[in-house]
Design a protein around this motif. Structure first.
Motif, short mmCIF file in Angstrom:
data_model
loop_
_atom_site.label_atom_id
_atom_site.label_comp_id
_atom_site.label_asym_id
_atom_site.label_seq_id
_atom_site.Cartn_x
_atom_site.Cartn_y
_atom_site.Cartn_z
N PHE A 28 -32.19 -41.35 -42.87
CA PHE A 28 -31.92 -42.09 -41.46
C PHE A 28 -33.11 -42.55 -41.09
N HIS A 29 -33.50 -44.10 -40.88
CA HIS A 29 -34.89 -43.75 -40.02
C HIS A 29 -34.27 -45.78 -39.65
N VAL A 30 -35.32 -46.11 -38.85
CA VAL A 30 -35.79 -46.95 -38.20
C VAL A 30 -36.41 -47.87 -38.87
N HIS A 31 -36.44 -49.04 -38.36
CA HIS A 31 -37.55 -50.27 -38.55
C HIS A 31 -38.02 -51.31 -37.45
N ALA A 32 -38.87 -50.76 -36.19
CA ALA A 32 -38.90 -51.38 -34.95
C ALA A 32 -38.81 -52.66 -34.73
N GLY A 33 -40.36 -53.05 -35.88
CA GLY A 33 -40.94 -54.55 -35.63
C GLY A 33 -40.09 -55.10 -36.74
N THR A 34 -39.43 -54.61 -37.76
CA THR A 34 -39.69 -55.44 -38.71
C THR A 34 -37.62 -55.61 -39.51
N PRO A 65 -43.93 -49.05 -43.42
CA PRO A 65 -43.47 -47.88 -44.13
C PRO A 65 -42.43 -47.95 -44.46
N ASN A 66 -41.94 -47.57 -45.34
CA ASN A 66 -40.23 -47.82 -46.09
C ASN A 66 -39.74 -46.29 -45.16
N SER A 79 -31.00 -47.96 -36.57
CA SER A 79 -30.61 -46.84 -37.67
C SER A 79 -29.62 -47.03 -39.10
N HIS A 80 -30.76 -46.45 -39.90
CA HIS A 80 -30.07 -47.24 -41.20
C HIS A 80 -30.42 -46.40 -42.10
N ARG A 81 -29.37 -45.71 -43.33
CA ARG A 81 -30.27 -45.39 -44.35
C ARG A 81 -28.70 -45.21 -45.72
N PRO A 82 -29.76 -46.04 -46.40
CA PRO A 82 -29.42 -46.49 -47.58
C PRO A 82 -28.86 -44.92 -48.62
#
Length: 117
Positions: A41-47, A103-104, A83-86
């Motif tokens: 799980f991760h987040v891209h704050a700006g995109t 960053p991926n 927050s998402h996870r492929p």
């Protein structure tokens, strides 16, 4: 200007969760990647995060929501800050578009390098 054959590019590597840049588009990296298993799980704050499934099927987990299946020929956009996870049970081939330098993993410390092929 030249044609990019995505199948040929995908045949150049066998690793999973390892995006490879195949083109540039308006300050974005256009990448191909193979998924199998699950990404953290991760987040891209700006995109926003753009996924186009080329082959196979992936599941997109969004925190607090049921998983969503994304099949070949379908795309999925995760809005910035979500927050998402492929993940993929079987190997899945995906086209990604992200701003250069994004960053991926959403975190430069844990991100995979993005080689150009």
């Amino acid at each position: 200007m030249k044609t990019v054959n995505l199948s040929e590019k995908l045949a150049m590597f066998s690793s999973h969760w390892d995006p490879h840049v195949v083109a540039d588009y308006n300050g974005n990296d256009v990448m191909v990647v193979k998924f199998q298993g699950e990404f953290p799980f991760h987040v891209h704050a700006g995109t926003d995060d753009f996924f186009l499934v080329l082959e196979g099927e992936m599941l997109m987990d969004i925190e607090g929501e049921p998983p969503q299946a994304v099949c070949a020929g379908e795309l999925f956009v995760v809005p910035k800050g979500v927050s998402h996870r492929p993940r993929a049970e079987q190997e899945c081939k995906v086209l990604l578009i992200e701003p250069k330098g994004e960053p991926n993993s959403g975190d430069p410390e844990t991100a995979a390098p993005k080689p150009r092929i």
